[in-house]
Scaffold this active site. Structure first.
Site, PDB file in Angstrom:
ATOM      1  N   ASN A  27       0.834  -1.197   0.000  1.00 44.21           N
ATOM      2  CA  ASN A  27       0.000   0.000   0.000  1.00 44.21           C
ATOM      3  C   ASN A  27       0.870   1.249   0.000  1.00 44.21           C
ATOM      4  O   ASN A  27       2.071   1.191   0.243  1.00 44.21           O
ATOM      5  CB  ASN A  27      -0.920   0.006   1.218  1.00 44.21           C
ATOM      6  CG  ASN A  27      -2.190  -0.796   0.998  1.00 44.21           C
ATOM      7  OD1 ASN A  27      -2.549  -1.127  -0.137  1.00 44.21           O
ATOM      8  ND2 ASN A  27      -2.876  -1.122   2.077  1.00 44.21           N
ATOM      9  N   CYS A  85      -4.945  -7.500  -4.134  1.00 48.97           N
ATOM     10  CA  CYS A  85      -5.443  -6.300  -4.803  1.00 48.97           C
ATOM     11  C   CYS A  85      -5.996  -6.732  -6.149  1.00 48.97           C
ATOM     12  O   CYS A  85      -5.236  -7.148  -7.028  1.00 48.97           O
ATOM     13  CB  CYS A  85      -4.340  -5.259  -4.969  1.00 48.97           C
ATOM     14  SG  CYS A  85      -4.864  -3.807  -5.912  1.00 48.97           S
ATOM     15  N   GLY A  86      -7.304  -6.652  -6.313  1.00 48.97           N
ATOM     16  CA  GLY A  86      -7.951  -7.167  -7.518  1.00 48.97           C
ATOM     17  C   GLY A  86      -7.673  -6.348  -8.753  1.00 48.97           C
ATOM     18  O   GLY A  86      -7.327  -6.882  -9.815  1.00 48.97           O
ATOM     19  N   ASN A  87      -7.828  -5.021  -8.666  1.00 48.49           N
ATOM     20  CA  ASN A  87      -7.519  -4.180  -9.816  1.00 48.49           C
ATOM     21  C   ASN A  87      -6.038  -4.292 -10.171  1.00 48.49           C
ATOM     22  O   ASN A  87      -5.657  -4.261 -11.342  1.00 48.49           O
ATOM     23  CB  ASN A  87      -7.873  -2.719  -9.521  1.00 48.49           C
ATOM     24  CG  ASN A  87      -9.366  -2.483  -9.479  1.00 48.49           C
ATOM     25  OD1 ASN A  87     -10.118  -3.088 -10.222  1.00 48.49           O
ATOM     26  ND2 ASN A  87      -9.800  -1.595  -8.594  1.00 48.49           N
ATOM     27  N   HIS A 123     -12.728  -7.231   4.418  1.00 52.20           N
ATOM     28  CA  HIS A 123     -13.653  -6.188   3.987  1.00 52.20           C
ATOM     29  C   HIS A 123     -14.856  -6.145   4.912  1.00 52.20           C
ATOM     30  O   HIS A 123     -15.314  -7.174   5.407  1.00 52.20           O
ATOM     31  CB  HIS A 123     -14.146  -6.450   2.562  1.00 52.20           C
ATOM     32  CG  HIS A 123     -13.105  -6.228   1.514  1.00 52.20           C
ATOM     33  ND1 HIS A 123     -12.948  -5.029   0.853  1.00 52.20           N
ATOM     34  CD2 HIS A 123     -12.150  -7.055   1.026  1.00 52.20           C
ATOM     35  CE1 HIS A 123     -11.933  -5.123   0.006  1.00 52.20           C
ATOM     36  NE2 HIS A 123     -11.436  -6.343   0.088  1.00 52.20           N
ATOM     37  N   GLU A 160      -9.805   2.141   1.630  1.00 56.78           N
ATOM     38  CA  GLU A 160      -8.862   1.037   1.749  1.00 56.78           C
ATOM     39  C   GLU A 160      -7.860   1.267   2.885  1.00 56.78           C
ATOM     40  O   GLU A 160      -7.488   2.400   3.192  1.00 56.78           O
ATOM     41  CB  GLU A 160      -8.098   0.849   0.433  1.00 56.78           C
ATOM     42  CG  GLU A 160      -8.986   0.460  -0.744  1.00 56.78           C
ATOM     43  CD  GLU A 160      -8.172  -0.032  -1.921  1.00 56.78           C
ATOM     44  OE1 GLU A 160      -7.304  -0.918  -1.719  1.00 56.78           O
ATOM     45  OE2 GLU A 160      -8.381   0.472  -3.039  1.00 56.78           O
ATOM     46  N   CYS A 200     -11.831  -0.368  -6.190  1.00 56.02           N
ATOM     47  CA  CYS A 200     -11.164  -1.428  -5.419  1.00 56.02           C
ATOM     48  C   CYS A 200     -11.709  -2.756  -5.919  1.00 56.02           C
ATOM     49  O   CYS A 200     -12.898  -3.043  -5.751  1.00 56.02           O
ATOM     50  CB  CYS A 200     -11.429  -1.253  -3.930  1.00 56.02           C
ATOM     51  SG  CYS A 200     -10.771  -2.592  -2.902  1.00 56.02           S
ATOM     52  N   GLY A 220     -12.736  -5.071  -3.183  1.00 52.01           N
ATOM     53  CA  GLY A 220     -13.910  -4.457  -2.573  1.00 52.01           C
ATOM     54  C   GLY A 220     -15.161  -4.687  -3.400  1.00 52.01           C
ATOM     55  O   GLY A 220     -16.252  -4.909  -2.853  1.00 52.01           O
TER      56      GLY A 220
END
Length: 291
Positions: free
Chosen positions: A66, A75-77, A172, A221, A230, A233
Protein backbone atom coordinates in the site's frame (compact mmCIF):
# COMPACT_ATOMS: atom_id res chain seq x y z
CA UNK A 1 19.49 3.97 -7.27
CA UNK A 2 17.81 4.72 -10.60
CA UNK A 3 14.61 2.70 -10.69
CA UNK A 4 12.57 2.01 -13.84
CA UNK A 5 8.82 1.70 -13.28
CA UNK A 6 5.51 1.48 -15.11
CA UNK A 7 2.48 3.51 -14.04
CA UNK A 8 -0.82 1.65 -14.59
CA UNK A 9 -4.46 1.99 -13.64
CA UNK A 10 -7.51 -0.25 -13.49
CA UNK A 11 -10.80 1.65 -13.23
CA UNK A 12 -8.91 4.56 -11.71
CA UNK A 13 -7.17 2.47 -9.03
CA UNK A 14 -3.56 3.41 -9.85
CA UNK A 15 -0.31 1.53 -9.40
CA UNK A 16 3.44 1.71 -9.73
CA UNK A 17 4.58 -1.63 -11.18
CA UNK A 18 8.13 -2.89 -10.58
CA UNK A 19 9.94 -5.78 -12.28
CA UNK A 20 11.98 -7.99 -9.93
CA UNK A 21 12.13 -11.00 -12.24
CA UNK A 22 15.86 -10.44 -12.75
CA UNK A 23 16.69 -9.78 -9.10
CA UNK A 24 15.44 -8.16 -5.94
CA UNK A 25 15.61 -4.38 -5.70
CA UNK A 26 15.99 -4.39 -1.92
CA UNK A 27 13.36 -1.71 -1.31
CA UNK A 28 12.27 -0.77 2.20
CA UNK A 29 8.85 0.34 3.46
CA UNK A 30 10.14 3.92 3.22
CA UNK A 31 10.97 3.39 -0.47
CA UNK A 32 7.44 2.14 -1.14
CA UNK A 33 6.02 5.15 0.69
CA UNK A 34 8.10 7.48 -1.45
CA UNK A 35 7.03 5.77 -4.66
CA UNK A 36 3.38 6.06 -3.64
CA UNK A 37 3.66 9.70 -2.55
CA UNK A 38 1.79 11.94 -4.99
CA UNK A 39 3.94 14.99 -4.18
CA UNK A 40 7.49 13.64 -3.79
CA UNK A 41 7.30 10.32 -5.68
CA UNK A 42 5.40 8.85 -8.61
CA UNK A 43 2.03 8.60 -6.86
CA UNK A 44 -0.09 5.46 -6.55
CA UNK A 45 -2.62 3.64 -4.41
CA UNK A 46 -0.43 0.53 -4.39
CA UNK A 47 3.01 -0.56 -5.56
CA UNK A 48 2.96 -3.92 -7.38
CA UNK A 49 6.06 -6.08 -7.72
CA UNK A 50 6.51 -8.86 -10.28
CA UNK A 51 8.74 -11.67 -9.07
CA UNK A 52 9.71 -14.96 -10.76
CA UNK A 53 7.92 -18.24 -10.24
CA UNK A 54 8.21 -19.49 -6.65
CA UNK A 55 7.12 -23.05 -7.49
CA UNK A 56 6.34 -25.47 -10.30
CA UNK A 57 3.04 -24.71 -12.01
CA UNK A 58 3.17 -21.02 -11.02
CA UNK A 59 4.15 -18.34 -13.53
CA UNK A 60 4.93 -15.40 -11.24
CA UNK A 61 4.77 -14.13 -7.69
CA UNK A 62 2.74 -10.96 -7.05
CA UNK A 63 3.70 -8.70 -4.14
CA UNK A 64 1.59 -5.70 -3.11
CA UNK A 65 2.48 -2.71 -0.93
CA UNK A 66 0.00 0.00 0.00
CA UNK A 67 0.95 3.65 -0.28
CA UNK A 68 1.79 3.63 3.44
CA UNK A 69 4.54 1.06 2.79
CA UNK A 70 2.75 -1.91 4.35
CA UNK A 71 2.61 -5.20 2.47
CA UNK A 72 -0.96 -6.45 1.95
CA UNK A 73 -2.54 -9.71 0.91
CA UNK A 74 -4.45 -8.97 -2.29
CA UNK A 75 -5.44 -6.30 -4.80
CA UNK A 76 -7.95 -7.17 -7.52
CA UNK A 77 -7.52 -4.18 -9.82
CA UNK A 78 -3.78 -4.63 -9.38
CA UNK A 79 -4.05 -8.27 -10.44
CA UNK A 80 -5.47 -7.19 -13.78
CA UNK A 81 -2.71 -4.62 -14.25
CA UNK A 82 -0.15 -7.25 -13.22
CA UNK A 83 -1.40 -9.56 -15.99
CA UNK A 84 -1.36 -6.79 -18.59
CA UNK A 85 2.16 -5.77 -17.50
CA UNK A 86 3.79 -9.21 -17.77
CA UNK A 87 2.20 -9.74 -21.20
CA UNK A 88 3.07 -6.30 -22.58
CA UNK A 89 6.65 -6.52 -21.25
CA UNK A 90 7.18 -9.88 -22.97
CA UNK A 91 7.61 -11.73 -19.68
CA UNK A 92 5.00 -14.29 -20.85
CA UNK A 93 3.01 -15.10 -23.96
CA UNK A 94 0.19 -16.80 -22.05
CA UNK A 95 -3.39 -15.59 -21.97
CA UNK A 96 -4.04 -17.33 -18.64
CA UNK A 97 -1.43 -16.72 -15.94
CA UNK A 98 -1.07 -18.48 -12.60
CA UNK A 99 0.13 -16.01 -9.97
CA UNK A 100 1.14 -16.62 -6.36
CA UNK A 101 -0.09 -14.04 -3.84
CA UNK A 102 0.32 -13.89 -0.08
CA UNK A 103 -3.07 -15.58 0.34
CA UNK A 104 -3.01 -18.12 -2.50
CA UNK A 105 -2.94 -18.55 -6.27
CA UNK A 106 -5.03 -16.41 -8.62
CA UNK A 107 -5.50 -16.81 -12.39
CA UNK A 108 -5.81 -13.62 -14.45
CA UNK A 109 -7.05 -14.20 -18.02
CA UNK A 110 -6.47 -11.66 -20.81
CA UNK A 111 -9.58 -11.39 -22.98
CA UNK A 112 -9.97 -10.50 -26.66
CA UNK A 113 -11.62 -7.15 -25.86
CA UNK A 114 -8.54 -5.93 -23.99
CA UNK A 115 -9.98 -6.41 -20.52
CA UNK A 116 -8.72 -8.90 -17.97
CA UNK A 117 -10.74 -11.49 -16.06
CA UNK A 118 -9.36 -12.69 -12.74
CA UNK A 119 -10.36 -15.79 -10.81
CA UNK A 120 -10.19 -14.23 -7.34
CA UNK A 121 -10.80 -17.48 -5.47
CA UNK A 122 -13.68 -18.26 -3.14
CA UNK A 123 -14.74 -15.64 -0.60
CA UNK A 124 -14.20 -16.41 3.08
CA UNK A 125 -17.02 -15.87 5.57
CA UNK A 126 -15.56 -17.66 8.62
CA UNK A 127 -15.13 -14.82 11.09
CA UNK A 128 -11.84 -16.06 12.53
CA UNK A 129 -10.32 -16.19 9.05
CA UNK A 130 -11.35 -12.68 7.98
CA UNK A 131 -10.56 -11.92 10.88
CA UNK A 132 -13.52 -10.33 12.69
CA UNK A 133 -14.23 -10.56 16.41
CA UNK A 134 -18.00 -10.88 16.92
CA UNK A 135 -17.80 -11.64 20.65
CA UNK A 136 -20.92 -10.34 22.36
CA UNK A 137 -22.60 -9.29 19.09
CA UNK A 138 -25.85 -10.66 17.66
CA UNK A 139 -26.19 -11.25 13.93
CA UNK A 140 -29.05 -9.30 12.34
CA UNK A 141 -30.54 -11.79 9.83
CA UNK A 142 -31.01 -10.75 6.21
CA UNK A 143 -31.48 -13.07 3.25
CA UNK A 144 -29.47 -16.25 3.75
CA UNK A 145 -26.96 -14.43 5.96
CA UNK A 146 -26.99 -11.19 7.95
CA UNK A 147 -25.16 -8.12 9.23
CA UNK A 148 -23.26 -7.51 12.45
CA UNK A 149 -23.95 -4.37 14.52
CA UNK A 150 -20.65 -2.54 14.98
CA UNK A 151 -20.33 0.17 17.62
CA UNK A 152 -18.00 2.92 16.49
CA UNK A 153 -15.33 4.47 18.69
CA UNK A 154 -15.68 8.24 19.21
CA UNK A 155 -18.71 8.31 16.93
CA UNK A 156 -21.62 10.73 16.95
CA UNK A 157 -23.81 7.90 15.64
CA UNK A 158 -26.21 6.83 18.39
CA UNK A 159 -26.72 3.38 16.89
CA UNK A 160 -24.11 0.88 15.67
CA UNK A 161 -23.60 0.52 11.92
CA UNK A 162 -24.45 -2.78 10.27
CA UNK A 163 -21.53 -4.47 8.51
CA UNK A 164 -21.18 -7.63 6.45
CA UNK A 165 -17.60 -8.92 6.95
CA UNK A 166 -15.99 -11.00 4.22
CA UNK A 167 -12.45 -11.77 3.07
CA UNK A 168 -11.33 -11.78 -0.54
CA UNK A 169 -7.78 -12.57 0.56
CA UNK A 170 -7.94 -9.29 2.49
CA UNK A 171 -10.58 -8.20 5.01
CA UNK A 172 -13.65 -6.19 3.99
CA UNK A 173 -16.64 -4.73 5.78
CA UNK A 174 -19.59 -4.01 3.47
CA UNK A 175 -22.16 -1.38 4.48
CA UNK A 176 -25.44 -0.89 2.64
CA UNK A 177 -26.25 2.77 1.93
CA UNK A 178 -29.14 4.54 0.21
CA UNK A 179 -26.78 6.59 -1.93
CA UNK A 180 -23.00 6.60 -2.32
CA UNK A 181 -23.26 10.28 -3.19
CA UNK A 182 -24.58 11.25 0.24
CA UNK A 183 -23.07 8.47 2.41
CA UNK A 184 -20.63 9.68 5.08
CA UNK A 185 -17.74 7.80 3.47
CA UNK A 186 -15.00 10.17 4.66
CA UNK A 187 -16.05 9.91 8.32
CA UNK A 188 -17.59 6.45 8.65
CA UNK A 189 -14.82 4.67 6.72
CA UNK A 190 -12.02 5.56 9.14
CA UNK A 191 -14.29 4.94 12.15
CA UNK A 192 -15.03 1.38 10.99
CA UNK A 193 -11.33 0.88 10.27
CA UNK A 194 -10.52 1.97 13.83
CA UNK A 195 -12.63 -0.83 15.33
CA UNK A 196 -10.58 -3.33 17.31
CA UNK A 197 -12.94 -6.04 16.07
CA UNK A 198 -10.88 -6.07 12.87
CA UNK A 199 -7.44 -6.94 14.33
CA UNK A 200 -5.71 -6.80 10.92
CA UNK A 201 -7.54 -3.68 9.79
CA UNK A 202 -10.28 -3.63 7.17
CA UNK A 203 -11.29 -2.17 3.83
CA UNK A 204 -14.70 -0.51 4.12
CA UNK A 205 -17.16 -0.70 1.21
CA UNK A 206 -20.24 1.51 0.87
CA UNK A 207 -22.70 -0.32 -1.40
CA UNK A 208 -25.75 1.24 -3.06
CA UNK A 209 -28.00 -1.37 -4.70
CA UNK A 210 -29.46 0.12 -7.89
CA UNK A 211 -31.15 -3.12 -8.96
CA UNK A 212 -30.39 -6.83 -8.72
CA UNK A 213 -27.73 -6.62 -11.43
CA UNK A 214 -26.21 -3.22 -10.67
CA UNK A 215 -24.56 -1.56 -7.67
CA UNK A 216 -22.64 1.64 -7.05
CA UNK A 217 -19.65 1.36 -4.73
CA UNK A 218 -17.15 3.47 -2.85
CA UNK A 219 -14.32 1.90 -0.83
CA UNK A 220 -11.98 3.22 1.85
CA UNK A 221 -8.86 1.04 1.75
CA UNK A 222 -6.37 0.20 4.49
CA UNK A 223 -3.26 2.35 4.33
CA UNK A 224 -4.57 4.35 1.37
CA UNK A 225 -7.91 6.04 2.07
CA UNK A 226 -10.72 6.20 -0.45
CA UNK A 227 -9.69 5.01 -3.92
CA UNK A 228 -11.42 5.47 -7.26
CA UNK A 229 -11.98 1.71 -7.42
CA UNK A 230 -11.16 -1.43 -5.42
CA UNK A 231 -11.30 -4.81 -7.13
CA UNK A 232 -11.44 -6.97 -4.01
CA UNK A 233 -13.91 -4.46 -2.57
CA UNK A 234 -16.16 -4.93 -5.61
CA UNK A 235 -15.96 -8.71 -5.17
CA UNK A 236 -16.71 -8.45 -1.45
CA UNK A 237 -19.68 -6.14 -2.00
CA UNK A 238 -21.23 -8.38 -4.64
CA UNK A 239 -20.86 -11.63 -2.69
CA UNK A 240 -22.24 -9.90 0.40
CA UNK A 241 -25.17 -8.56 -1.62
CA UNK A 242 -25.88 -12.00 -3.07
CA UNK A 243 -25.86 -13.68 0.35
CA UNK A 244 -28.05 -10.92 1.77
CA UNK A 245 -30.62 -11.62 -0.95
CA UNK A 246 -30.15 -8.31 -2.75
CA UNK A 247 -28.30 -9.29 -5.94
CA UNK A 248 -28.24 -11.84 -8.75
CA UNK A 249 -25.21 -13.93 -9.73
CA UNK A 250 -23.68 -11.42 -12.18
CA UNK A 251 -23.45 -7.77 -11.21
CA UNK A 252 -22.17 -4.58 -12.83
CA UNK A 253 -20.24 -2.54 -10.26
CA UNK A 254 -20.04 1.19 -10.91
CA UNK A 255 -17.12 2.87 -9.15
CA UNK A 256 -15.91 6.43 -9.37
CA UNK A 257 -13.08 5.30 -11.64
CA UNK A 258 -14.93 2.93 -13.97
CA UNK A 259 -17.03 -0.20 -14.25
CA UNK A 260 -16.28 -3.77 -13.21
CA UNK A 261 -18.22 -6.98 -13.79
CA UNK A 262 -18.40 -9.46 -10.91
CA UNK A 263 -19.85 -12.99 -11.10
CA UNK A 264 -20.28 -15.49 -8.27
CA UNK A 265 -22.12 -18.82 -8.41
CA UNK A 266 -22.40 -19.33 -4.65
CA UNK A 267 -20.69 -20.77 -1.59
CA UNK A 268 -17.44 -22.59 -2.33
CA UNK A 269 -17.21 -21.13 -5.84
CA UNK A 270 -14.62 -18.57 -6.99
CA UNK A 271 -15.46 -14.95 -7.69
CA UNK A 272 -14.77 -13.86 -11.27
CA UNK A 273 -13.86 -10.21 -11.81
CA UNK A 274 -13.58 -8.55 -15.24
CA UNK A 275 -12.39 -5.03 -15.91
CA UNK A 276 -9.87 -2.76 -17.62
CA UNK A 277 -6.09 -2.63 -17.16
CA UNK A 278 -4.26 0.27 -18.78
CA UNK A 279 -0.65 1.43 -18.96
CA UNK A 280 -0.42 5.17 -18.27
CA UNK A 281 3.30 5.79 -18.76
CA UNK A 282 6.76 4.42 -18.12
CA UNK A 283 9.65 6.21 -16.50
CA UNK A 284 12.57 6.19 -14.09
CA UNK A 285 12.95 7.67 -10.63
CA UNK A 286 16.04 8.31 -8.54
CA UNK A 287 15.65 6.72 -5.10
CA UNK A 288 18.11 7.05 -2.22
CA UNK A 289 19.92 3.77 -1.63
CA UNK A 290 18.93 4.00 2.01
CA UNK A 291 15.75 5.61 3.20
Amino acid sequence: MRLPFTKMQGAGNDFVVLDETRGRLGLTAAHYRLLGDRHFGVGADQILTVRPSPAEGIDFEYVIHNADGAEVEQCGNGARCFARFVRDQGLTDKDVIRVQTMKGVIEPRLTADGRVTVNMGAPVFALEQIPFDATGLTLQPQGAWGNWPLALVESTHAAPVLVAPVSMGNPHAVLQVDSVDTAAVATLGPLVQASLRFPQGVNVGFMQVVDRAHIRLRVVERGVGETLACGTGACAAVVAGIRLGLLDATVAVQTRGGDLSIAWAGLGEPVMMTGPATTVFQGEIDLPDTL
